[in-house]
Design an enzyme around this catalytic site. Structure first.
Site, mmCIF file in Angstrom:
data_model
loop_
_atom_site.group_PDB
_atom_site.id
_atom_site.type_symbol
_atom_site.label_atom_id
_atom_site.label_comp_id
_atom_site.label_asym_id
_atom_site.label_seq_id
_atom_site.Cartn_x
_atom_site.Cartn_y
_atom_site.Cartn_z
ATOM 1 N N PRO A 24 2.525 20.876 14.544
ATOM 2 C CA PRO A 24 1.713 21.973 14.748
ATOM 3 C C PRO A 24 2.512 23.245 15.099
ATOM 4 O O PRO A 24 1.772 24.402 14.842
ATOM 5 C CB PRO A 24 1.189 21.489 16.020
ATOM 6 C CG PRO A 24 1.114 19.880 15.903
ATOM 7 C CD PRO A 24 2.371 19.552 15.198
ATOM 8 N N GLY B 145 5.340 24.828 10.534
ATOM 9 C CA GLY B 145 4.834 24.636 9.198
ATOM 10 C C GLY B 145 5.749 25.217 8.083
ATOM 11 O O GLY B 145 6.694 24.357 7.386
ATOM 12 N N GLU C 299 2.166 22.946 0.667
ATOM 13 C CA GLU C 299 3.521 22.525 0.022
ATOM 14 C C GLU C 299 4.143 23.721 -0.244
ATOM 15 O O GLU C 299 4.810 23.973 -1.242
ATOM 16 C CB GLU C 299 3.430 21.553 -1.505
ATOM 17 C CG GLU C 299 2.846 20.252 -0.919
ATOM 18 C CD GLU C 299 2.878 19.460 -2.060
ATOM 19 O OE1 GLU C 299 3.907 19.362 -2.973
ATOM 20 O OE2 GLU C 299 2.127 18.322 -2.180
#
Length: 390
Positions: free
Chosen positions: A136, A139, A370
């Site tokens: 969370p 990233g 990704e």
């Protein structure tokens, strides 16, 4: 108007075996995947039976060693399989790419004993994998992850929350990156965690604008215990494993993006040649013809770039820069092509009666997953000019 099956792409394939493989994939895509795609995406239904069929057909382990149930196919071929699957339904194409990503750490860094024990079921035994790096609060800054693994004798106790996990809550195994040491990249280790491990649970899936059939969810690890025999690679090697996996995974995303773009172009061309205005097909109008030409050119350029990167990988040469370039170019092209496809169809393109609005919604996520496309630009620039000065 129902989803239109993509027109066969004239592919340059290295062997007769590869051509037969693509024919098999096209047959499965046209019979088992594309006809149900719109309805099942609208309903948010994950097609687990399709992944079972793909596993039984030898399509979930294509780039891995035949010794463990893989297909021993070069990336040049595997990525074109992904493109065909994604053109039929992105949930399936991306799902295969994620499964391949989740299997990578074991296949590339696991011990012989680990590979013998786990890979056959992962590659051809009907199992489905998930890759757990993001959290969370971490990233793009993945090295700051906080999920911890604490050693307890011959076991590790893993606690934390992973976020944005494709197949989260339904996967049979998870490749999990967890902190076992110091802050930063050097303190991260990779683990293979079974999906039914005590203390592992998936949250309610995210409500997304696209790919509604593919569950994306947080994964909670509440004191999950795994033996040291499920540690992949050395302690502290996990971040290097994660980045190595992502280099290959980004090629998978690039191929999926071109698949979606190709499907959108096929739908746009089909509509433009059938729709008549002012007494003739709208495909006769130069402005629209030029738009279709630009769409096709972007697709061909993206396909050529991801295949060039794949051939570098197959030759054992460095390909990280080219993988980032392919992910960047192909996903940006998919966003542009799908948006233009909606424009070609006009008002009809904005309705769910035609597939192009779904393609446009799906293309957006490919610019994010990704590694965002801003991260890809950073990766490319580092290869060109070195790390940023502090």
């Amino acid at each position: 108007m129902p989803d239109r099956a993509p027109q066969p792409v004239d592919r340059q394939l290295p062997t007769d075996e590869a051509r037969d493989l693509i024919s098999l994939v096209r047959d499965i895509a046209q019979r088992e995947i594309a006809p149900k795609a719109a309805e099942e995406e609208d309903a948010g239904r994950f097609p687990r039976e399709v992944f079972t069929l793909l596993s039984e057909s030898g399509l979930l382990g294509l780039p891995y060693d035949t010794e463990y149930g893989g297909g021993d196919q070069p990336y040049e071929v595997y990525l074109q399989v992904l493109e065909e699957l994604a053109a039929a339904r992105l949930t399936v194409g991306l799902g295969v790419s994620v499964h391949t990503l989740a299997s990578y750490a074991l296949a590339a860094y696991g011990s012989k004993e680990q590979q013998v024990e786990h890979l056959p079921a992962m590659l051809g035994g009907g199992l489905l994998g998930a890759y757990c790096l993001s959290e969370p609060a971490s990233g793009s800054d993945a090295a700051s992850l906080r999920t911890k693994a604490v050693r307890d004798g011959d076991e590790w106790v893993i606690t934390g929350t992973k976020a944005w996990i494709t197949h989260g809550g339904i996967a049979d195994f998870y490749t999990v990156m967890a902190r076992t040491g110091e802050e930063g990249a050097r303190g991260i280790t990779a683990f293979l965690v079974p999906g039914d491990a005590a203390g592992l649970s998936g949250a309610v899936p995210e409500k997304k604008m696209g790919m509604k059939g593919s569950p994306t969810a947080q994964v909670h690890l509440d004191g999950v215990r795994v033996g040291d025999d499920r540690r992949l690679g050395d302690e502290g090697q996990g971040f290097a494993i994660a980045l190595s996996a992502l280099d290959s995974g980004r090629l998978g995303i690039a191929a999926c993006a071109i698949g979606v773009a190709q499907a959108a172009l096929d739908a746009a061309v089909g509509y433009a040649t059938e729709r008549r205005q002012f007494g003739k097909p709208i495909a006769d109008f130069q402005g629209l013809r030029f738009m279709l030409a630009d769409m096709a050119t972007q697709i061909e350029a993206g396909r050529a770039l991801y295949l060039s990167a794949a051939r570098l990988r197959d030759a054992g040469r460095p390909f990280a820069k080219q993988a980032a370039m392919a992910k960047l170019l192909c996903t940006d092209a998919a966003m542009k092509v799908t948006t233009d496809a909606v424009q070609v169809l006009g008002g009809y393109g904005y309705t769910a009666d035609f597939p192009v609005e779904r393609y446009m919604r799906e293309a957006k996520v490919l610019q994010i997953v990704e590694g965002t496309n801003q991260i890809q630009r950073m990766v490319i620039a580092r290869h060109l000019a070195g790390p940023e000065t502090r």
